[in-house]
Design a protein around this motif. Structure first.
Motif, PDB file in Angstrom:
ATOM      1  N   ILE A  79     133.249 129.417  33.757  1.00 16.11           N
ATOM      2  CA  ILE A  79     132.105 129.458  34.137  1.00 16.11           C
ATOM      3  C   ILE A  79     130.983 129.047  32.704  1.00 16.11           C
ATOM      4  N   LYS A  80     131.573 128.847  31.505  1.00 16.80           N
ATOM      5  CA  LYS A  80     130.593 127.302  30.985  1.00 16.80           C
ATOM      6  C   LYS A  80     130.987 125.879  31.157  1.00 16.80           C
ATOM      7  N   ASN A  98     128.309 125.466  33.588  1.00 19.32           N
ATOM      8  CA  ASN A  98     127.176 125.412  33.068  1.00 19.32           C
ATOM      9  C   ASN A  98     126.719 123.853  32.949  1.00 19.32           C
ATOM     10  N   ASN A  99     127.963 123.174  32.740  1.00 21.83           N
ATOM     11  CA  ASN A  99     127.325 121.832  33.223  1.00 21.83           C
ATOM     12  C   ASN A  99     127.398 121.311  33.528  1.00 21.83           C
ATOM     13  N   GLU A 146     130.976 136.596  29.344  1.00 20.49           N
ATOM     14  CA  GLU A 146     130.501 136.169  28.334  1.00 20.49           C
ATOM     15  C   GLU A 146     130.907 136.669  27.350  1.00 20.49           C
ATOM     16  N   LYS A 201     128.470 135.351  24.581  1.00 30.16           N
ATOM     17  CA  LYS A 201     127.062 135.758  23.735  1.00 30.16           C
ATOM     18  C   LYS A 201     126.208 136.628  22.661  1.00 30.16           C
ATOM     19  N   LYS A 231     117.761 136.662  37.604  1.00 35.42           N
ATOM     20  CA  LYS A 231     117.008 137.134  35.878  1.00 35.42           C
ATOM     21  C   LYS A 231     117.004 138.607  35.592  1.00 35.42           C
TER      22      LYS A 231
END
Length: 183
Positions: A7-8, A11-12, A100, A102, A137
């Motif tokens: 996922i990281k 995200n890019n 994740e 965070k 969101k």
């Protein structure tokens, strides 16, 4: 497979790259060898776990029919029939939680419908509720009969320390000194 690292990386990526990747994955999953590798392990009437992407959670179901590209299951919780991809069936008992890293709150992939979470509202009151819907969101929560929409970053897991409600047996540890024990 470490989904947090994936996922990281995702995200890019650009939206176009993600779309191309989804198309490639769909094409691979449509290959007969993937479906057949799952089909050979299934029988009509078998109880299975399958992943529901809308709820981001595993569901329990019973196989009603095996079709060429999909299976028909009846959900054991609500008795509704679903047509699901063979790839959604969790035959190996894989962990579906994506954690994740965070600083605060929870991520979209860390919660599912039915999870109990808490948050602090604008008046600094702590609220606890069950997730009833996952939005892009925010989540929709039901807290004491009132529906709330809360951003994922403000959510925290609720850990219930009261084990008696879960049918466990309470006990105490007794320490015995071997020198004093009867022989």
């Amino acid at each position: 497979m470490n989904f947090s690292d994936i996922i990281k990386s995702l995200n890019n990526a650009s939206a176009f790259d993600l779309f191309r990747m989804r198309a490639a994955i769909d094409r691979v999953l449509d290959e007969p060898r993937w479906m057949q590798s799952v089909q050979v392990r299934l029988k009509v009437g078998q109880e299975v776990q399958y992943f529901d992407p809308q709820a981001n959670a595993l569901r329990q179901g019973r196989l009603l029919e095996l079709r060429r590209k999909q299976a028909v299951v009846v959900d054991l919780a609500d008795a509704r029939k679903w047509l699901i991809s063979y790839a959604a069936i969790n035959l190996d008992g894989s962990d579906v939680q994506i954690r994740e890293n965070k600083a605060q709150g929870l991520g979209r992939n860390e919660v599912g419908i039915g999870d109990t979470v808490d948050f602090v509202d604008r008046d600094q009151n702590q609220r606890t509720g069950k997730i009833i819907r996952l939005n892009d969101k925010t989540v929709s929560l039901l807290c004491a009969g009132v529906q709330w929409r809360v951003a994922y970053a403000y959510l925290h897991r609720v850990v219930d320390a009261d084990c008696r409600d879960q049918g466990t047996i309470e006990g105490s540890v007794v320490q015995i000194c071997i020198d004093d024990a009867p022989t």
